[in-house]
Each structure stands twice: as structure tokens, then as C-alpha cells.
Write a protein that holds these residues in place. Structure first.
Motif, short mmCIF file in Angstrom:
data_model
loop_
_atom_site.label_atom_id
_atom_site.label_comp_id
_atom_site.label_asym_id
_atom_site.label_seq_id
_atom_site.Cartn_x
_atom_site.Cartn_y
_atom_site.Cartn_z
N LEU A 73 -2.80 36.69 -3.20
CA LEU A 73 -1.49 36.97 -3.80
C LEU A 73 -1.35 38.45 -4.14
O LEU A 73 -0.28 39.03 -3.98
N GLU A 74 -2.43 39.05 -4.62
CA GLU A 74 -2.38 40.46 -5.03
C GLU A 74 -2.37 41.42 -3.85
O GLU A 74 -1.55 42.33 -3.78
N LYS A 75 -3.27 41.23 -2.90
CA LYS A 75 -3.44 42.19 -1.80
C LYS A 75 -2.49 41.94 -0.63
O LYS A 75 -2.17 42.87 0.11
N LYS A 76 -2.11 40.69 -0.40
CA LYS A 76 -1.21 40.31 0.70
C LYS A 76 -1.78 40.63 2.08
O LYS A 76 -1.05 40.74 3.07
N GLU A 77 -3.10 40.80 2.16
CA GLU A 77 -3.78 41.04 3.43
C GLU A 77 -5.11 40.29 3.41
O GLU A 77 -5.70 40.09 2.34
N CYS A 78 -5.57 39.90 4.60
CA CYS A 78 -6.85 39.20 4.69
C CYS A 78 -7.36 39.27 6.12
O CYS A 78 -6.65 39.70 7.03
N THR A 79 -8.58 38.83 6.29
CA THR A 79 -9.12 38.60 7.62
C THR A 79 -9.48 37.13 7.73
O THR A 79 -9.69 36.45 6.72
N ILE A 80 -9.55 36.66 8.96
CA ILE A 80 -10.06 35.33 9.24
C ILE A 80 -11.19 35.52 10.24
O ILE A 80 -10.95 35.95 11.37
N VAL A 122 -12.60 37.97 14.78
CA VAL A 122 -11.97 38.36 13.52
C VAL A 122 -10.48 38.51 13.77
O VAL A 122 -10.05 39.17 14.73
N ILE A 123 -9.68 37.89 12.91
CA ILE A 123 -8.22 37.99 13.01
C ILE A 123 -7.74 38.72 11.76
O ILE A 123 -7.98 38.27 10.64
N GLU A 124 -7.10 39.87 11.96
CA GLU A 124 -6.58 40.65 10.85
C GLU A 124 -5.15 40.19 10.57
O GLU A 124 -4.35 40.07 11.49
N CYS A 125 -4.85 39.95 9.29
CA CYS A 125 -3.56 39.34 8.94
C CYS A 125 -2.91 39.98 7.72
O CYS A 125 -3.60 40.50 6.84
#
Length: 189
Positions: free
Chosen positions: A61-68, A117-120
Motif C-alpha cells: 500500500l505504501e510503495k505501490k511497487e513490487c516484484t514477483i 522476475v516480474i516487475e510491477c
């Protein structure tokens, strides 16, 4: 004859997704999410569910970015550990000996030892009971070149992935080629 087993999360196989984020202190953290998959082709997006009580939930919620990161069967124990321990009180990377790497396109870590790795970027969050469904637009996909076939696609026979079976809470390995997809258009006419 089919027999009722009651209301169960019976989508099988269920992918094993390792969601990477940085927490408020900037510490690399990852958690295992089994409720997820592709939810749109345009814009290319992946959805996954995270309980609101999870440490990763706050970071998403804070960063609004992630990897999978997608792990291989050789790392099933580490992937399971990422799902049963909390980054609030554990350094999961240190505990498992896996390596966090800063993703090139988003502000989030990925697991270096995992081949895909999926950058999202998070585009939407939907309340669905005890979970929030995160919809994440794909920014880029990174694939370990040693797991690629000559035609530039991941070679699943070289890279044995695994999936989760929520009905018996177990993991199973993939890897057997069956047939090309989208190849049966004239078969049943």
C-alpha cells in the motif's frame, strides 16, 4: 460420479508467487502468495491476494511497487518459509541464505536465485474479505538466460517449477511438455 468436498479453494494448480517489497525501514522482504495469476492482457496485469495482517500488505500500500519472483522446485523449502514467517520479526533473506537484489525498473527487491522476475506497479486494490486483491501492472519481466531455450522462451524442462495444492496444503513439481497451446483450432470441427 463426482463427490462434494464442500467449499474449498480448488483452483489447481495454484502458482507459487514470491512478492518482493521494501518495508518502511527499507529492509528487503518477500512473502509467498498462492492466490494469484494473470488478470489482464491489456494492460498486462497480474493479481494476487494478501491478507491485511501481513507485513507485506502495508509495504504494498505504501510503495505501490513490487516484484514477483518465480522459484524453482529446488527452492520449495525457502518459498514455503517466506509464506510462514513474518518480515516484521525475521530477516527471511538472511534466514534462508537467498539474495535480495534491487529490481532495475521498480523500487522493490527480487530473489536473485529464482529464474523469473516480474516487475510491477500496483494499479488497483480491491477489498475481498480478509484479503485485499492487488492488481499489479507488469513493467518488465526478467528471465535467467541459462533457463531459456533456443527460441527465447523459458525451457520448463530445464527449469522445474512447482505449484501449490490448497486442498492438501502440499507442493508438486512441473516440467513435462504436453503440446503447443492454441494449436487445436481445427481439431474439433
Amino acid at each position: 460420479m463426482k463427490k462434494s468436498i464442500g467449499k474449498k479453494p480448488a483452483i489447481i494448480p495454484t502458482p507459487v508467487l514470491i512478492i518482493g517489497t521494501y518495508d518502511k525501514k527499507g529492509k528487503a522482504n518477500s512473502m509467498t502468495a498462492a492466490w494469484g495469476g494473470v488478470c489482464s492482457s491489456d494492460p498486462l496485469s497480474i493479481s494476487f491476494s494478501v491478507q491485511r495482517t501481513r507485513h507485506t500488505h502495508e509495504a504494498l500500500l505504501e510503495k505501490k511497487e513490487c516484484t514477483i519472483s518465480i522459484p524453482l522446485a529446488a527452492h520449495v523449502k525457502e518459498a514455503d518459509y517466506f509464506g510462514v514467517s513474518s518480515g516484521r520479526d525475521r530477516d527471511k533473506f538472511s534466514d534462508t541464505g537467498l539474495t535480495p537484489v534491487r529490481a532495475p525498473s521498480v523500487h522493490a527487491p527480487y530473489v536473485d536465485e529464482f529464474p523469473i522476475v516480474i516487475e510491477c506497479k500496483i494499479s488497483n486494490v480491491v477489498d475481498v474479505g480478509v484479503h485485499d486483491l492487488f492488481i499489479a501492472e507488469v513493467v518488465d519481466v526478467l528471465i535467467e538466460d541459462t533457463w531459456m531455450s533456443a527460441d527465447g522462451k523459458p525451457d520448463l524442462q530445464k527449469a522445474p517449477f512447482f505449484f501449490y495444492n490448497p486442498l492438501d496444503r502440499s507442493y508438486y513439481k512441473t516440467g513435462e511438455f504436453l503440446m503447443e497451446g492454441f494449436s487445436t483450432s481445427n481439431l474439433f470441427k
